[in-house]
Design a protein around this motif. Sequence first.
Motif, PDB file in Angstrom:
ATOM      1  N   PRO A 128      -9.471 -12.145   4.713  1.00  0.00           N
ATOM      2  CA  PRO A 128      -8.125 -12.354   4.973  1.00  0.00           C
ATOM      3  C   PRO A 128      -7.690 -13.919   4.646  1.00  0.00           C
ATOM      4  O   PRO A 128      -8.535 -14.897   5.053  1.00  0.00           O
ATOM      5  N   SER A 129      -6.628 -14.343   3.977  1.00  0.00           N
ATOM      6  CA  SER A 129      -6.071 -15.504   3.497  1.00  0.00           C
ATOM      7  C   SER A 129      -4.915 -16.074   4.039  1.00  0.00           C
ATOM      8  O   SER A 129      -4.794 -16.852   4.569  1.00  0.00           O
ATOM      9  N   ARG A 130      -3.967 -15.363   3.464  1.00  0.00           N
ATOM     10  CA  ARG A 130      -2.586 -15.662   3.590  1.00  0.00           C
ATOM     11  C   ARG A 130      -1.717 -14.497   4.144  1.00  0.00           C
ATOM     12  O   ARG A 130      -2.283 -13.340   3.868  1.00  0.00           O
ATOM     13  N   GLU A 131      -0.389 -14.751   4.660  1.00  0.00           N
ATOM     14  CA  GLU A 131       0.418 -13.602   5.060  1.00  0.00           C
ATOM     15  C   GLU A 131       1.511 -13.588   3.904  1.00  0.00           C
ATOM     16  O   GLU A 131       2.075 -14.715   3.754  1.00  0.00           O
ATOM     17  N   LEU A 132       2.092 -12.492   3.511  1.00  0.00           N
ATOM     18  CA  LEU A 132       3.157 -12.238   2.575  1.00  0.00           C
ATOM     19  C   LEU A 132       4.296 -11.518   3.185  1.00  0.00           C
ATOM     20  O   LEU A 132       3.916 -10.174   3.560  1.00  0.00           O
ATOM     21  N   HIS A 133       5.488 -11.775   3.554  1.00  0.00           N
ATOM     22  CA  HIS A 133       6.391 -11.053   4.245  1.00  0.00           C
ATOM     23  C   HIS A 133       7.504 -10.375   3.367  1.00  0.00           C
ATOM     24  O   HIS A 133       7.973 -11.055   2.622  1.00  0.00           O
ATOM     25  N   TYR A 134       7.563  -8.944   3.471  1.00  0.00           N
ATOM     26  CA  TYR A 134       8.643  -8.331   2.766  1.00  0.00           C
ATOM     27  C   TYR A 134       9.760  -8.000   3.555  1.00  0.00           C
ATOM     28  O   TYR A 134       9.775  -7.743   4.635  1.00  0.00           O
ATOM     29  N   SER A 135      10.964  -8.178   3.086  1.00  0.00           N
ATOM     30  CA  SER A 135      12.415  -8.161   3.641  1.00  0.00           C
ATOM     31  C   SER A 135      13.125  -7.498   2.938  1.00  0.00           C
ATOM     32  O   SER A 135      13.214  -7.505   1.621  1.00  0.00           O
ATOM     33  N   GLY A 136      14.389  -7.029   3.508  1.00  0.00           N
ATOM     34  CA  GLY A 136      15.609  -6.536   2.957  1.00  0.00           C
ATOM     35  C   GLY A 136      16.812  -6.991   3.177  1.00  0.00           C
ATOM     36  O   GLY A 136      16.994  -7.111   4.545  1.00  0.00           O
ATOM     37  N   VAL A 137      17.831  -6.802   2.569  1.00  0.00           N
ATOM     38  CA  VAL A 137      19.311  -6.918   3.022  1.00  0.00           C
ATOM     39  C   VAL A 137      20.158  -6.078   2.266  1.00  0.00           C
ATOM     40  O   VAL A 137      20.212  -5.740   1.173  1.00  0.00           O
ATOM     41  N   ASP A 138      21.258  -5.736   3.100  1.00  0.00           N
ATOM     42  CA  ASP A 138      22.509  -4.975   2.354  1.00  0.00           C
ATOM     43  C   ASP A 138      23.502  -6.053   1.744  1.00  0.00           C
ATOM     44  O   ASP A 138      23.829  -7.007   2.475  1.00  0.00           O
ATOM     45  N   PRO A 139      23.367  -5.994   0.320  1.00  0.00           N
ATOM     46  CA  PRO A 139      24.057  -7.428  -0.311  1.00  0.00           C
ATOM     47  C   PRO A 139      25.682  -7.107  -0.135  1.00  0.00           C
ATOM     48  O   PRO A 139      26.360  -8.162  -0.594  1.00  0.00           O
ATOM     49  N   ARG A 140      26.019  -6.241   0.451  1.00  0.00           N
ATOM     50  CA  ARG A 140      27.448  -5.979   0.711  1.00  0.00           C
ATOM     51  C   ARG A 140      27.991  -6.491   1.899  1.00  0.00           C
ATOM     52  O   ARG A 140      29.019  -6.766   1.941  1.00  0.00           O
ATOM     53  N   VAL A 141      26.878  -7.224   2.793  1.00  0.00           N
ATOM     54  CA  VAL A 141      27.087  -7.998   3.866  1.00  0.00           C
ATOM     55  C   VAL A 141      26.368  -9.310   3.917  1.00  0.00           C
ATOM     56  O   VAL A 141      25.239  -9.138   4.142  1.00  0.00           O
ATOM     57  N   PRO A 177       3.380 -21.607  -2.883  1.00  0.00           N
ATOM     58  CA  PRO A 177       2.435 -21.409  -1.889  1.00  0.00           C
ATOM     59  C   PRO A 177       1.498 -20.115  -2.240  1.00  0.00           C
ATOM     60  O   PRO A 177       1.875 -19.204  -2.908  1.00  0.00           O
ATOM     61  N   GLY A 178       0.307 -20.050  -2.431  1.00  0.00           N
ATOM     62  CA  GLY A 178      -0.690 -19.080  -3.041  1.00  0.00           C
ATOM     63  C   GLY A 178      -2.051 -19.609  -2.995  1.00  0.00           C
ATOM     64  O   GLY A 178      -2.593 -20.432  -2.551  1.00  0.00           O
ATOM     65  N   ASP A 179      -2.811 -18.374  -3.341  1.00  0.00           N
ATOM     66  CA  ASP A 179      -4.501 -18.650  -3.542  1.00  0.00           C
ATOM     67  C   ASP A 179      -4.931 -19.081  -4.572  1.00  0.00           C
ATOM     68  O   ASP A 179      -5.946 -19.833  -4.605  1.00  0.00           O
ATOM     69  N   SER A 180      -4.085 -19.404  -5.681  1.00  0.00           N
ATOM     70  CA  SER A 180      -4.481 -20.099  -6.935  1.00  0.00           C
ATOM     71  C   SER A 180      -3.327 -20.563  -7.459  1.00  0.00           C
ATOM     72  O   SER A 180      -2.023 -20.074  -7.383  1.00  0.00           O
ATOM     73  N   PRO A 181      -3.315 -21.877  -8.036  1.00  0.00           N
ATOM     74  CA  PRO A 181      -2.104 -22.495  -8.732  1.00  0.00           C
ATOM     75  C   PRO A 181      -1.558 -21.562  -9.793  1.00  0.00           C
ATOM     76  O   PRO A 181      -2.322 -21.225 -10.871  1.00  0.00           O
ATOM     77  N   ARG A 285      12.941  -8.579   8.280  1.00  0.00           N
ATOM     78  CA  ARG A 285      11.578  -8.348   7.797  1.00  0.00           C
ATOM     79  C   ARG A 285      11.107  -6.647   7.929  1.00  0.00           C
ATOM     80  O   ARG A 285      11.569  -6.069   9.085  1.00  0.00           O
ATOM     81  N   ILE A 286      10.458  -6.149   6.791  1.00  0.00           N
ATOM     82  CA  ILE A 286      10.323  -4.854   6.704  1.00  0.00           C
ATOM     83  C   ILE A 286       8.732  -4.662   6.981  1.00  0.00           C
ATOM     84  O   ILE A 286       8.203  -3.627   7.753  1.00  0.00           O
ATOM     85  N   GLU A 287       7.946  -5.618   6.023  1.00  0.00           N
ATOM     86  CA  GLU A 287       6.349  -5.312   6.481  1.00  0.00           C
ATOM     87  C   GLU A 287       5.753  -6.708   6.071  1.00  0.00           C
ATOM     88  O   GLU A 287       6.362  -7.323   5.241  1.00  0.00           O
ATOM     89  N   THR A 288       4.732  -6.811   6.631  1.00  0.00           N
ATOM     90  CA  THR A 288       3.903  -8.053   6.274  1.00  0.00           C
ATOM     91  C   THR A 288       2.514  -7.419   5.649  1.00  0.00           C
ATOM     92  O   THR A 288       1.757  -6.818   6.396  1.00  0.00           O
ATOM     93  N   GLN A 289       2.087  -8.125   4.522  1.00  0.00           N
ATOM     94  CA  GLN A 289       0.991  -7.727   3.736  1.00  0.00           C
ATOM     95  C   GLN A 289       0.098  -9.008   3.879  1.00  0.00           C
ATOM     96  O   GLN A 289       0.556 -10.207   4.074  1.00  0.00           O
ATOM     97  N   THR A 290      -1.244  -8.874   4.082  1.00  0.00           N
ATOM     98  CA  THR A 290      -2.083  -9.756   4.089  1.00  0.00           C
ATOM     99  C   THR A 290      -2.803 -10.113   2.583  1.00  0.00           C
ATOM    100  O   THR A 290      -3.531  -9.207   1.979  1.00  0.00           O
ATOM    101  N   SER A 291      -3.118 -11.534   2.294  1.00  0.00           N
ATOM    102  CA  SER A 291      -3.813 -11.652   1.111  1.00  0.00           C
ATOM    103  C   SER A 291      -5.223 -11.656   1.416  1.00  0.00           C
ATOM    104  O   SER A 291      -5.504 -12.219   2.414  1.00  0.00           O
TER     105      SER A 291
END
Length: 296
Positions: A128-141, A177-181, A285-291
Amino acid sequence: MRIRRATPDDAEAVSRLRREIYSYSVVSPAAARHLITVHAPGERFLALVAEDGDQLVGWGSAGLNVWTSAAGQSGLSISVRPSHRRQGIASALAEQLHEHLRAIGASRVRSFATPDGLLFGTELGYVPSRELHYSGVDPRVLPEQPVTPEGIRIVTLDRLEPRQVYLADTTASLDEPGDSPLDAVSYDDWLAEVWESPGSDRSLSIAAMAGDVVASFAAIERDGDRAWSGMTGTVPQYRGQGLAKLVKSVALRRCAEAGITGAFTSNDDANRPMLAINDWLGYRRIETQTSLLLNL
């Protein structure tokens, strides 16, 4: 069950599979076809699918990362339908993809794992290296749109030349931010993979212009009533003016006007400024993935 190379005809099934597995995925059949067929030659990209009878139940892909100056970097992705997990499909895909990466000279592999797939990845030797967060929004609000600073004008990306956006994208990405530039993105590769992607909707994507320079932008991809913010970035000399918040706010409003009811994005855990903007916009936030990283 059999594993074979993916073809353009698999695009619709791949799109359905991604949406079934990842609720936040925004990959239309046209975008999936583009994903299968359009890659830089140096990437040596390989895409595989797993079939159970006439059903596509798994996807795997791997190739060299040609957008970084770091030698030998590569990426790998595996997705298996929940109903077909723990049957050896992911292991079979991983075996073939790792063999391919070794053959083309990869020295390190990066992949991403959902919480359900993290154990599988570590059992293969990934760290495991980093965490990536996925999220969502209703653009009408959305909260009230920020004021446009003096000397800045707002335009849609379809009114710009691609090289203007390329310069802003590659400059803003240098400290992403990331594992490689991301420091070796060629214009031709960017044009083919990003600008010309059929999933990209430049009429919904927004730029903040300082004269003829793209100071900040928010790129939107669309699949029906869903949208994905592929990249929101500000060129360093224009940071501190709230431009990223502005362009993303405007882009989401255009999404709502176009009938989009769900907008999704992802952010590295270290990208605090963008996470703060998304929190202000109402993303949840919906889900977090791990790099995960593996040295071959």
